[in-house]
Design an enzyme around this catalytic site. Sequence first.
Site, mmCIF file in Angstrom:
data_model
loop_
_atom_site.group_PDB
_atom_site.id
_atom_site.type_symbol
_atom_site.label_atom_id
_atom_site.label_comp_id
_atom_site.label_asym_id
_atom_site.label_seq_id
_atom_site.Cartn_x
_atom_site.Cartn_y
_atom_site.Cartn_z
ATOM 1 N N LYS A 1 0.810 -1.211 0.000
ATOM 2 C CA LYS A 1 0.000 0.000 0.000
ATOM 3 C C LYS A 1 0.853 1.275 0.000
ATOM 4 C CE LYS A 1 -3.941 -2.190 2.313
ATOM 5 N NZ LYS A 1 -4.840 -2.100 3.479
ATOM 6 N N TYR B 1 -12.362 -2.052 -3.998
ATOM 7 C CA TYR B 1 -12.909 -2.048 -2.638
ATOM 8 C C TYR B 1 -14.431 -1.884 -2.609
ATOM 9 C CZ TYR B 1 -8.189 -1.993 -0.784
ATOM 10 O OH TYR B 1 -6.895 -2.337 -0.463
ATOM 11 N N PHE C 1 -15.779 3.973 6.344
ATOM 12 C CA PHE C 1 -14.375 4.237 6.025
ATOM 13 C C PHE C 1 -14.062 4.171 4.526
ATOM 14 C CE2 PHE C 1 -14.669 -0.325 7.024
ATOM 15 C CZ PHE C 1 -14.111 -0.891 5.886
ATOM 16 N N ARG D 1 -1.461 -14.149 4.911
ATOM 17 C CA ARG D 1 -2.130 -13.492 6.034
ATOM 18 C C ARG D 1 -1.302 -13.621 7.315
ATOM 19 N NH1 ARG D 1 -6.547 -11.284 4.586
ATOM 20 N NH2 ARG D 1 -7.543 -11.176 6.625
ATOM 21 N N THR E 1 -4.825 -6.838 11.137
ATOM 22 C CA THR E 1 -5.126 -5.588 10.443
ATOM 23 C C THR E 1 -4.660 -4.375 11.241
ATOM 24 O OG1 THR E 1 -7.040 -6.627 9.417
ATOM 25 C CG2 THR E 1 -6.996 -4.225 9.434
ATOM 26 N N ARG F 1 2.886 -5.930 9.201
ATOM 27 C CA ARG F 1 2.148 -4.797 9.755
ATOM 28 C C ARG F 1 2.764 -4.299 11.049
ATOM 29 N NH1 ARG F 1 -3.663 -7.152 7.894
ATOM 30 N NH2 ARG F 1 -3.751 -6.086 5.870
ATOM 31 N N ASN G 1 -2.124 0.362 6.900
ATOM 32 C CA ASN G 1 -1.545 -0.867 7.437
ATOM 33 C C ASN G 1 -0.621 -1.608 6.473
ATOM 34 O OD1 ASN G 1 -3.413 -2.040 5.733
ATOM 35 N ND2 ASN G 1 -4.779 -2.690 7.377
ATOM 36 N N HIS H 1 -2.051 -5.469 1.784
ATOM 37 C CA HIS H 1 -3.346 -6.138 1.628
ATOM 38 C C HIS H 1 -3.063 -7.569 1.219
ATOM 39 C CE1 HIS H 1 -7.350 -7.144 0.016
ATOM 40 N NE2 HIS H 1 -6.673 -7.730 -0.954
ATOM 41 N N GLU I 1 -9.521 -11.219 -7.110
ATOM 42 C CA GLU I 1 -8.618 -10.077 -6.942
ATOM 43 C C GLU I 1 -7.449 -10.121 -7.923
ATOM 44 O OE1 GLU I 1 -9.539 -9.198 -2.227
ATOM 45 O OE2 GLU I 1 -7.586 -10.026 -2.768
#
Length: 141
Positions: free
Chosen positions: A11, A51, A59, A87, A93, A104, A114, A117, A128
Site C-alpha cells: 500500500k 474495494y 471508512f 495473512r 489488520t 504490519r 496498514n 493487503h 482479486e
Amino acid sequence: MAIERTLSIIKPDATEKNVIGKIIARFEEEGLRPIGIRMQHLSLSDAQGFYAVHSERPFFGELVEFMTRNPVVVMALEGENAVAKNREIMGATNPADAAEGTLRKLFASSIGENSVHGSDSAENAAIEIAYFFRSTELCPR
C-alpha cells in the site's frame, strides 16, 4: 499441501517508506513466489472498484483516498497454502494487535494505513488477481 495463489498489495504508506524490497524479500523468504508484479498508481475508479465490497462502510471514502494517494505494488503470489501464509506474514489488520515480526507490526502505522493487503480466501484471491492481471501476465514456475 495445496499450491495456491493470492493477491498482495503493498500500500501507499509502505511505498512511501521505501520498504518495497523488504516486503517482497519477506514473502520470498517464507516460500511465496511473485508470479506477477507491477507498480501502479490506482485511479479513483480502480480503487472504488477493487474495494466495492466496502462501499457502504463509513471508512470507504478514506480508504479510496488513501489507496490513490501514491503508487502501490500489486503482486500475484504463489506457494503452498498461499492465502493463509500471506495473512500470517502480514499480521493483524491493526498493527497494535499484530504479532512481532509481521509486516504490519514492522511497517504499518495505523489500522487505516496498514502497509499491505492480502486476499482472505482462495475464491477472493482468484477474483482479486483477475482484477489486476490478465492470465498472460502471470508467470508460474
